[in-house]
Design a protein around this motif. Structure first.
Motif, short mmCIF file in Angstrom:
data_model
loop_
_atom_site.label_atom_id
_atom_site.label_comp_id
_atom_site.label_asym_id
_atom_site.label_seq_id
_atom_site.Cartn_x
_atom_site.Cartn_y
_atom_site.Cartn_z
N VAL A 242 12.51 -5.29 -32.33
CA VAL A 242 11.78 -5.43 -30.76
C VAL A 242 12.18 -6.16 -29.97
CG1 VAL A 242 10.07 -4.94 -28.84
CG2 VAL A 242 9.75 -3.88 -31.86
N ASN A 243 12.67 -5.60 -28.20
CA ASN A 243 13.25 -6.77 -27.67
C ASN A 243 14.24 -8.46 -28.21
OD1 ASN A 243 11.94 -5.58 -25.99
ND2 ASN A 243 9.92 -6.68 -25.60
N VAL A 337 5.77 -5.01 -31.58
CA VAL A 337 5.35 -6.37 -30.70
C VAL A 337 6.93 -6.88 -30.94
CG1 VAL A 337 3.98 -7.72 -30.32
CG2 VAL A 337 3.10 -5.66 -30.71
N GLY A 338 7.19 -7.20 -29.30
CA GLY A 338 8.24 -8.48 -29.62
C GLY A 338 7.89 -9.58 -28.43
N PRO A 339 9.37 -9.94 -28.65
CA PRO A 339 9.14 -10.98 -27.12
C PRO A 339 8.86 -10.12 -26.21
CG PRO A 339 10.75 -11.53 -28.78
CD PRO A 339 10.36 -10.12 -29.33
N GLY A 340 8.31 -11.41 -25.27
CA GLY A 340 7.80 -10.60 -24.07
C GLY A 340 6.84 -10.04 -23.63
N SER A 341 5.77 -9.71 -24.80
CA SER A 341 4.58 -8.55 -24.72
C SER A 341 3.62 -10.09 -24.57
CB SER A 341 4.63 -8.26 -25.85
OG SER A 341 5.00 -7.05 -26.58
N PRO A 384 12.41 -3.16 -22.63
CA PRO A 384 14.01 -2.70 -22.25
C PRO A 384 14.22 -1.40 -22.20
CG PRO A 384 13.27 -3.56 -24.37
CD PRO A 384 12.19 -2.95 -23.83
N ALA A 385 15.39 -1.14 -21.77
CA ALA A 385 16.56 0.34 -21.31
C ALA A 385 17.23 -0.30 -22.69
CB ALA A 385 16.97 0.29 -20.74
N ARG A 470 15.10 7.97 -24.59
CA ARG A 470 15.02 7.46 -23.79
C ARG A 470 13.34 7.50 -23.51
NH1 ARG A 470 19.51 6.78 -21.32
NH2 ARG A 470 19.66 9.33 -20.58
N LEU A 471 12.90 9.17 -23.68
CA LEU A 471 11.72 9.54 -23.70
C LEU A 471 11.24 8.85 -24.99
CD1 LEU A 471 11.74 12.95 -22.19
CD2 LEU A 471 10.51 11.33 -21.65
#
Length: 624
Positions: A242-243, A337-341, A384-385, A470-471
């Motif tokens: 994640v991220n 859960v990843g960086p930026g959380s 993030p996209a 994306r959804l």
């Protein structure tokens, strides 16, 4: 090679708690967790060793102890070489049978491979007994398999009827599954027919008969949560992280099971929990369908025993340690859960996740003073996209050029050419046709020619898949309130020509945005629309589309394929009323939803606040 007999003897000889079962006044919770990656008599290959089963056992232990309040001394793990047949038997019939008292809760978790052996007592419709494979299982003999009948005999020695068995394993690899580089079937790679026939075997496997009971030991008091249907592959999956966090392996079933336990806003029943896990697997393009055995316990609160365990609070982790401006949390990237959380402790400290792996989350203290042992709740997450990664290794150069040109600058699709690289989808050639495989090896699209025309058709399908991706990514890791979306009569499969209706229930007040992605890849905003520009949903109420006052029905039209519906409930309107009609059916619509959801929810740094909104999604299939 390890001495498995010594390990088993040590396990059996370990002292019990200072207070014996008869001396405890309150009920308690117990767990035996088994995770096997290394099968000592098999190689590192499909049908042999696994990569994520040990991680599953550790993740389940963390969830039971740190989130559900199981006493740490009441939870034991057997990992790989420790998990022999003798040690598993001792863990149940010696340790648990002597430590547990009536009324206690027992969880037994197995992550590893399953298999099938000859049926000796004529109680299987297909002539085969399902088994789970301990670490010392033999390639050419069933002597060390643990059959469902044998497992049932062991469980019968437990003095409580509050027992849950969780199986992240399979028994027969699905015939329609094709190997992909980073996903393995949790089914032992051996031919049942080559095993020696026991003297009591009454007949050969019955051709064309599918045993729907799976790993069934005939004890209705034991609730069984299984990763897949008996004829399906349960997969050992690769998750890209994640991220930018570390990639990791784990059972697809266990990963989503633990995520749903962790983020549940209320006490869920086992039936509700499994429904959510099944929806997660479908949303992420995986084809195994988990199963739950029958019995009254299906509707009981999951993993609960009166008078024991923790007060359930969604999406919180313990602060493991604090050092200067750093705090480590007792968690895992497998929770999503990843960086930026962002986490907030009970004392008001704010912690920004900088690194995540399978063992912990490392955070930077950005406000307040956290303390070791206090709880921290997830309050913000980054969105993030993430592009849809499509592995095209081995594709003809001319076809690849046409495909790249057809996709153009679409940032929603990333083509990956390394054979062993991760892909959400895989494009492979079969003769003169191209086919698209899901990450777990099931055919999603086929019959596209190896030609410029076929490549152009493939580009269209990949764009549709990217929209669905994306959804699916617009999930909520720590909902402020529960949102549920369902189709008519709980169905997830519809034939062309049938009618479909959508039903959304929210446990919080807000404005409803309801999106439906068709099999043509177009996203339509059902609510709000040109006629109802602000749809308010009240806590505990259900809204439907079409509504009762609408004089039409929604009929399912071709093309066939997978569709998706997502409901989002926010405190303010995501889209101004004048945008409602304009946005319908536009391909870039999903990106607009993402950015608008961020605006409506507010931010904590670069993270989206999670305490003001909720969402739910459901994938469903259209067939002829």
């Amino acid at each position: 090679m390890r001495s498995y007999g010594i390990i088993a003897a040590l396990l059996a000889a370990l002292p019990l708690l200072a207070l014996g079962p008869a001396e405890r006044a309150a009920p308690s919770q117990w767990a035996l967790l088994i995770g096997i990656d290394d099968y000592v008599n098999f190689g590192d290959e499909e049908g042999g060793d696994l990569r994520g089963a040990e991680a599953d056992a550790r993740l389940m232990r963390s969830t039971l102890v740190n989130h559900l309040g199981f006493p740490e001394e009441n939870v034991r793990m057997l990992l790989s070489g420790e998990a022999t047949r003798a040690a598993i038997e001792a863990g149940i019939t010696d340790w648990l049978a002597n430590a547990v008292r009536p009324g206690d809760h027992v969880t037994i978790f197995f992550a590893g491979s399953g298999s099938q052996v000859w049926d000796e007592d004529d109680d299987e419709d297909d002539g085969l007994d399902e088994s789970i494979a301990p670490a010392d299982v033999l390639p050419d003999s069933p002597a060390r398999d643990i059959t469902d009948d044998t497992f049932g005999e062991w469980l019968a020695e437990l003095p409580t009827d509050n027992v849950v068995l969780i199986l992240d394993s399979g028994y027969a690899d699905a015939g329609t599954r094709f190997p992909t580089p980073l996903f393995r079937s949790r089914s032992l790679g051996r031919e049942t027919g080559a095993l020696p026939r026991p003297g009591g075997a009454s007949r050969r496997p019955t051709p064309g008969v599918v045993d729907e009971s799976g790993f069934d030991f005939g004890n209705g008091d034991v609730l069984r949560l299984a990763a897949a249907q008996p004829s399906q592959a349960a997969v050992d999956a690769h998750f890209p992280g994640v991220n930018g966090s570390e990639a990791y392996y784990g059972g697809a079933f266990t990963t989503f099971l633990v995520r749903e336990i962790w983020k549940a806003p209320t006490e869920l029943s086992y039936a509700e929990l499994m429904e959510r896990v099944a929806a997660d697997l479908r949303l992420h393009g995986l084809h195994q369908r988990p199963s739950l055995s029958e019995g009254d316990a299906r509707e009981s609160p999951a993993f609960h025993v009166e008078g024991a365990g923790a007060e359930l609070t969604p999406a919180w982790l313990s602060v493991r340690s604090v050092s200067d401006a750093r705090a480590d949390l007792e968690g895992s990237v497998a929770l999503g859960v990843g960086p930026g959380s962002v986490f907030e402790t009970d004392g008001g400290a704010l912690l920004l996740v900088g690194f995540a792996d399978a063992a912990s989350l490392a955070t930077v203290v950005v406000g307040g003073s956290p303390k070791q042992g206090e709880r921290a709740r997830l309050v913000g997450a980054q969105y993030p996209a993430t592009p849809l990664r499509v592995n095209v290794a081995g594709m003809d150069a001319d076809v690849l050029r046409v495909l790249s040109a057809a996709l153009g600058s679409d940032v929603g699709v990333e083509l990956v050419q390394e054979a062993a690289a991760f892909g959400d989808l895989f494009v492979r050639r079969r003769g003169n046709e191209l086919r698209v495989l899901s990450a777990d090896g099931i055919v999603r699209h086929d019959a596209m020619g190896v030609s410029p025309t076929g490549a152009a058709e493939l580009a269209i399908r990949l764009r549709h898949e990217a929209t669905a991706h994306r959804l699916a990514e617009l999930d909520h890791p720590a909902p402020a309130f529960d949102v549920r979306v369902a189709l008519e009569a709980g169905k997830t499969d519809f034939a062309v020509g049938e009618t479909v209706s959508f039903h959304v229930t929210s446990d919080g007040d807000g404005y409803l945005t309801l999106l439906d992605m068709g099999t043509d890849g177009k996203v339509v905003m059902l609510y709000p629309n040109a006629y109802e520009t602000a749809v308010r949903i009240r806590a505990g109420r259900t809204l439907s589309f079409p509504a009762e006052n609408m004089d039409f029905a929604l009929e399912v039209f071709p093309p066939t394929g997978r569709r998706m519906v997502r409901a989002i409930v926010t405190p303010t309107l995501i889209f101004p009323p004048q945008d409602a009609e304009y946005s319908q059916g536009e391909e870039p619509f999903v990106s607009a939803v993402l950015s608008a959801a961020v605006r409506s929810a507010g931010r904590i740094g670069e993270a989206v606040r999670l305490d003001t909104w909720g969402t739910a999604a459901l994938a469903y299939d259209i067939h002829n």
